[in-house]
Design a protein around this motif. Structure first.
Motif, short mmCIF file in Angstrom:
data_model
loop_
_atom_site.label_atom_id
_atom_site.label_comp_id
_atom_site.label_asym_id
_atom_site.label_seq_id
_atom_site.Cartn_x
_atom_site.Cartn_y
_atom_site.Cartn_z
N UNK A 122 15.58 55.55 47.25
CA UNK A 122 15.91 56.18 46.06
C UNK A 122 14.70 56.94 45.58
N UNK A 123 13.27 55.94 45.88
CA UNK A 123 12.29 56.62 45.39
C UNK A 123 11.61 57.66 46.34
N UNK A 124 12.14 57.62 47.55
CA UNK A 124 11.63 58.43 48.53
C UNK A 124 10.20 59.10 48.76
N UNK A 125 9.27 57.98 48.19
CA UNK A 125 7.99 58.25 48.16
C UNK A 125 7.20 58.32 49.53
N UNK A 126 7.77 57.52 50.41
CA UNK A 126 7.26 57.91 51.76
C UNK A 126 7.29 59.17 52.31
N UNK A 127 8.23 59.71 51.98
CA UNK A 127 8.46 61.16 52.65
C UNK A 127 7.90 62.36 51.66
N UNK A 128 7.63 61.99 50.70
CA UNK A 128 7.14 63.11 49.61
C UNK A 128 5.55 62.67 49.42
N UNK A 129 5.15 61.65 49.85
CA UNK A 129 3.60 61.46 49.65
C UNK A 129 2.78 62.35 50.49
N UNK A 130 1.69 62.66 49.81
CA UNK A 130 0.66 63.49 50.49
C UNK A 130 0.98 65.27 50.35
N UNK A 131 2.08 65.27 49.94
CA UNK A 131 2.60 66.99 49.66
C UNK A 131 2.43 67.11 48.16
N UNK A 132 2.68 68.21 47.81
CA UNK A 132 2.97 68.72 46.52
C UNK A 132 4.10 68.03 46.07
N UNK A 133 4.18 67.48 44.91
CA UNK A 133 5.29 66.40 44.44
C UNK A 133 6.44 67.54 43.73
N UNK A 134 6.80 68.81 44.09
CA UNK A 134 7.42 69.55 43.43
C UNK A 134 8.87 69.03 43.32
N UNK A 135 9.14 68.37 44.43
CA UNK A 135 10.70 67.96 44.38
C UNK A 135 10.84 66.55 43.68
N UNK A 136 9.84 66.04 43.29
CA UNK A 136 10.03 64.43 42.75
C UNK A 136 10.71 64.37 41.49
N UNK A 137 11.42 63.56 41.89
CA UNK A 137 12.37 63.22 40.46
C UNK A 137 12.31 61.66 40.31
N UNK A 138 12.17 61.30 39.13
CA UNK A 138 12.30 59.60 38.87
C UNK A 138 13.76 59.38 39.17
N UNK A 139 13.87 58.25 40.08
CA UNK A 139 15.31 57.93 40.21
C UNK A 139 16.13 57.60 39.01
N UNK A 140 17.56 58.10 39.13
CA UNK A 140 18.44 57.84 38.13
C UNK A 140 18.15 56.14 37.45
N UNK A 141 18.29 55.63 36.21
CA UNK A 141 18.30 54.51 35.93
C UNK A 141 19.26 53.54 36.37
N UNK A 142 20.62 54.24 36.38
CA UNK A 142 21.74 53.42 36.92
C UNK A 142 22.03 53.25 38.24
N UNK A 143 21.44 54.18 39.20
CA UNK A 143 21.56 54.44 40.46
C UNK A 143 20.61 53.31 40.94
N UNK A 144 19.19 53.21 40.29
CA UNK A 144 18.21 52.08 40.61
C UNK A 144 18.67 50.88 40.23
N UNK A 145 19.54 50.49 39.14
CA UNK A 145 19.86 49.52 38.92
C UNK A 145 21.10 48.75 39.76
N UNK A 146 21.85 49.77 40.33
CA UNK A 146 22.79 49.06 41.38
C UNK A 146 22.19 49.00 42.64
#
Ligand code: AMP
Ligand code: MG
Length: 339
Positions: A122-146
């Motif tokens: 959900x965080x997808x940090x491993x694939x975004x790290x190092x690059x421009x974080x234009x696509x980065x969205x905080x995970x949806x709260x309820x998705x994170x909870x489940x």
């Protein structure tokens, strides 16, 4: 005549001291990419063999056959694909690895959690790290909870013989926290089997193995990255013989959004990147798995509880706080210096 033999004898003595006594060592020096990170090999041997291909082959095999959750052929991917079904058979080494992860998970109060797969995705940090974080969205709260509800040691079943694993439906393994350390253990076992190898230093991402001795007889020096300026080191460990050093840091893989750094080490109790007051943790151990597993667990736990855990396991540790303070075990201090 006597004088001639005396001169010849001393000449031969000098030759044997300078030449024959000192074995010329071959060096394998190689930089590559595997296991999603940079690999550096330096291997000294009494033969002229190049060991790079065999070591790289071993690392790629470890990734493809055991650890990768992306490669469909790996045991981790196989276990994930069968989540919710009956237990599936696993190799002795994979079963042993999962058993050790569960143990550190329990002893760290869940700080190391290899069932965090869904949360990590959900965080997808491993694939975004190092690059421009234009696509980065905080995970949806309820998705994170489940996703978080699918995590925890109680979602894995490991048979007593450690030859079968079951996962609860929707639970997913992620072995990113221990892969580099296991890699060092496997490389060390390979090096031990090679009669010609006298010493080596192997780095797999943020984890380093020192093995045997250096050709000039001096100790190994391993630099510890400054988490606030990653082009610099905080200091060096001076190590004789075989050791594993792993560092977990908030500078390794992260994205920044609205001035907040979201890094890749997740607190399993919140589902968010750990905010434990630390920027990095370095663990020194003779056991690669432990150095890697504990660097992640101690980062999540923070310096106080982390120090207790590392000491319980007989490891040496360095904690760098977000304020830039350096806290270390006495054993670490004795080996750590500016040169
Ligand atoms: P390391 O760099 O060894 O600290 O491992 C971090 C990697 O392990 C991340 O990229 C995730 O894939 C995974 N991970 C993150 N947080 C945890 C955790 N608390 N327990 C187990 N694995 C984790
Ligand atoms: Mg780790």
């Amino acid at each position: 005549m006597k004088k001639f033999f005396a001169v010849l004898f001393s000449f031969l003595m000098i030759l044997s001291l300078n030449g024959c006594g000192k074995v010329q060592l071959g060096l394998t020096s190689h930089t590559d990419v595997a296991m999603g990170t940079v690999i550096n090999l330096k291997i000294y041997s009494t033969d002229n063999k190049n060991y790079a291909e065999e070591v790289m082959g071993l690392l790629r095999e470890l990734e493809e056959k055991e650890l990768s959750v992306r490669a469909g052929s790996s045991e981790a991917a196989y276990v994930n694909a069968n989540a919710g079904s009956d237990a599936v058979p696993v190799s002795a080494q994979f079963g042993e690895l999962i058993g050790r992860c569960l143990e550190v998970g329990d002893r760290s109060d869940g700080a190391l959690d290899v069932t965090l797969g869904n949360v990590v995705k959900l965080w997808n940090i491993d694939s975004l790290a190092g690059g421009e974080a234009v696509d980065f969205q905080l995970p949806d709260e309820s998705a994170l909870e489940s996703a978080l509800a699918s995590c925890g040691n109680d979602k894995i079943g490991l048979s007593e013989e450690r030859d079968q694993i079951s996962l609860r439906a929707d639970t997913a393994l992620d072995l990113g926290a221990v892969g580099k350390g296991i890699a060092l253990d496997r490389v060390r076992a390979y090096l031990q089997e090679q009669d010609g190898i006298t010493g080596a230093v192997i780095s797999v991402g943020g984890s380093v193995l020192t093995y045997g001795s250096k050709p000039d007889g001096t100790d190994w020096k391993v630099g510890i990255t400054d988490p606030f300026d990653t082009g610099k080191v905080l200091g060096y460990l001076t190590l004789a013989g075989t050791h594993c050093i792993s560092t977990s840091g908030d500078y390794e893989r992260y994205v920044e959004k609205d001035g907040v750094r979201y890094h890749h080490i997740i607190d399993p109790h919140t589902g968010y990147p750990a905010r434990s007051g630390l920027s990095s943790v370095t663990i020194l151990s003779e056991d690669g798995f432990l150095s890697d597993a504990l660097s992640t667990a101690c980062f999540v736990l923070g310096s106080e509880r982390g120090l207790t855990l590392a000491t319980e396991y007989g490891c040496e540790a360095l904690f760098v706080t977000t304020e830039g303070e350096l806290l270390m075990t006495e054993g670490f201090r004795q080996l750590f210096g500016s040169k």
